[in-house]
Motif scaffolding. Structure first.
Motif, PDB file in Angstrom:
ATOM      1  N   ASP A  57      65.626  20.223  37.163  1.00 56.97           N
ATOM      2  CA  ASP A  57      66.678  21.232  37.236  1.00 56.97           C
ATOM      3  C   ASP A  57      66.864  21.907  35.878  1.00 56.97           C
ATOM      4  OD1 ASP A  57      67.160  20.519  39.899  1.00 56.97           O
ATOM      5  OD2 ASP A  57      68.494  18.882  39.251  1.00 56.97           O
ATOM      6  N   PHE A  58      67.050  23.214  35.891  1.00 58.04           N
ATOM      7  CA  PHE A  58      67.208  23.990  34.655  1.00 58.04           C
ATOM      8  C   PHE A  58      68.512  23.620  33.958  1.00 58.04           C
ATOM      9  CE2 PHE A  58      69.069  27.709  32.562  1.00 58.04           C
ATOM     10  CZ  PHE A  58      68.095  27.979  31.625  1.00 58.04           C
ATOM     11  N   ILE A  59      68.424  23.461  32.618  1.00 58.12           N
ATOM     12  CA  ILE A  59      69.612  23.162  31.817  1.00 58.12           C
ATOM     13  C   ILE A  59      69.973  24.360  30.948  1.00 58.12           C
ATOM     14  CG2 ILE A  59      70.602  21.656  30.058  1.00 58.12           C
ATOM     15  CD1 ILE A  59      68.750  19.451  31.004  1.00 58.12           C
ATOM     16  N   LYS A  60      69.024  24.798  30.109  1.00 53.87           N
ATOM     17  CA  LYS A  60      69.328  25.913  29.219  1.00 53.87           C
ATOM     18  C   LYS A  60      68.032  26.457  28.604  1.00 53.87           C
ATOM     19  CE  LYS A  60      70.102  22.868  25.245  1.00 53.87           C
ATOM     20  NZ  LYS A  60      71.009  22.465  24.146  1.00 53.87           N
ATOM     21  N   ASP A  61      68.134  27.657  28.072  1.00 47.65           N
ATOM     22  CA  ASP A  61      67.069  28.279  27.275  1.00 47.65           C
ATOM     23  C   ASP A  61      67.564  28.442  25.844  1.00 47.65           C
ATOM     24  OD1 ASP A  61      65.051  28.545  29.122  1.00 47.65           O
ATOM     25  OD2 ASP A  61      65.769  30.500  29.839  1.00 47.65           O
ATOM     26  N   ILE A  62      66.688  28.203  24.888  1.00 44.12           N
ATOM     27  CA  ILE A  62      66.997  28.468  23.480  1.00 44.12           C
ATOM     28  C   ILE A  62      65.867  29.298  22.893  1.00 44.12           C
ATOM     29  CG2 ILE A  62      67.332  27.462  21.187  1.00 44.12           C
ATOM     30  CD1 ILE A  62      68.590  25.057  22.440  1.00 44.12           C
ATOM     31  N   LYS A  63      66.225  30.433  22.328  1.00 47.56           N
ATOM     32  CA  LYS A  63      65.240  31.292  21.674  1.00 47.56           C
ATOM     33  C   LYS A  63      65.266  31.035  20.160  1.00 47.56           C
ATOM     34  CE  LYS A  63      65.202  35.046  25.062  1.00 47.56           C
ATOM     35  NZ  LYS A  63      65.405  36.518  25.279  1.00 47.56           N
ATOM     36  N   THR A  64      64.094  30.795  19.616  1.00 47.04           N
ATOM     37  CA  THR A  64      63.954  30.525  18.179  1.00 47.04           C
ATOM     38  C   THR A  64      62.851  31.417  17.619  1.00 47.04           C
ATOM     39  OG1 THR A  64      64.583  28.217  18.514  1.00 47.04           O
ATOM     40  CG2 THR A  64      63.485  28.748  16.436  1.00 47.04           C
TER      41      THR A  64
END
Length: 208
Positions: A57-64
């Motif tokens: 299940d998707f939790i979050k996206d982080i762009k770096t």
């Protein structure tokens, strides 16, 4: 975690060389050599970190994003002189200067509320400045057809400083050293010879 990245490498480099040689019967041979090396590399990379739990299940996206801009400039200047006093004795002398600068601007940032926020732990602009000065003199003497003697002395002085925009003098060194050389070769026959030699040298880190 699933990580995707978009990486771009931009390279620019060039080198210029100029040299001059002058020979005379009375003063010997003079040589001047000048090089200039310029190296520029820009390497930005964008990461998308996709976090999911054990069930997928998707939790979050982080762009770096990370960026690295590296510039190296090296300027060596060398002057040499050679002269034959007679058929048995020859002399060499010279001086050399190498000036180098190295900058490495590194940034790591995370996207927070549509704004890029730098991570200070991984972000810094480093600068290294190093100057090396050297002078040497040596002679070669052949008293007979089966003996050759050589001796020389070289002096080098190094000044090296590394720091960032926030922290100066992380490395700050100034030192000078002498480097002697001794050599003797003796020919026993057309197929046999032996030699003895002694020298002291210094190895420095190189740019890779």
């Amino acid at each position: 975690i699933m990580i995707t990245n978009d990486e771009i490498n931009q390279w620019k480099h060039g080198m210029i060389n100029a040299n001059l040689t002058h020979k005379t019967n009375s003063s010997g041979e003079f040589m001047v050599n000048v090089d200039y090396l310029y190296y520029d590399n820009i390497n930005p990379t964008n990461y998308l970190n996709n976090y999911r739990n054990g069930q997928g299940d998707f939790i979050k996206d982080i762009k770096t994003r990370s960026g690295k801009h590296t510039i190296i400039k090296i300027l060596p200047v060398q002057l040499d002189h050679q002269i034959s006093i007679n058929s048995k004795l020859s002399l060499e002398s010279g001086a050399k200067m190498v000036m180098s600068t190295f900058t490495n601007d590194v940034e790591v940032a995370n996207l927070n509320q549509n704004q890029w926020v730098s991570d200070d732990e991984f972000t810094a602009n480093y600068r290294l400045k190093e100057n090396i000065y050297a002078a040497y003199s040596s002679f070669s003497y052949s008293p007979s057809n089966n003996n050759v003697f050589k001796a020389g002395l070289r002096y080098e002085h190094t000044s090296s400083n590394l720091g960032t925009e926030k922290t100066a003098n992380i490395v700050d060194r100034k030192y000078g050293q002498f480097f002697p050389t001794l050599y003797w070769s003796h020919t026993l026959s057309a197929n046999q010879s032996f030699n003895l030699s002694y020298n002291r040298r210094i190895n420095r880190p190189t740019f890779n």
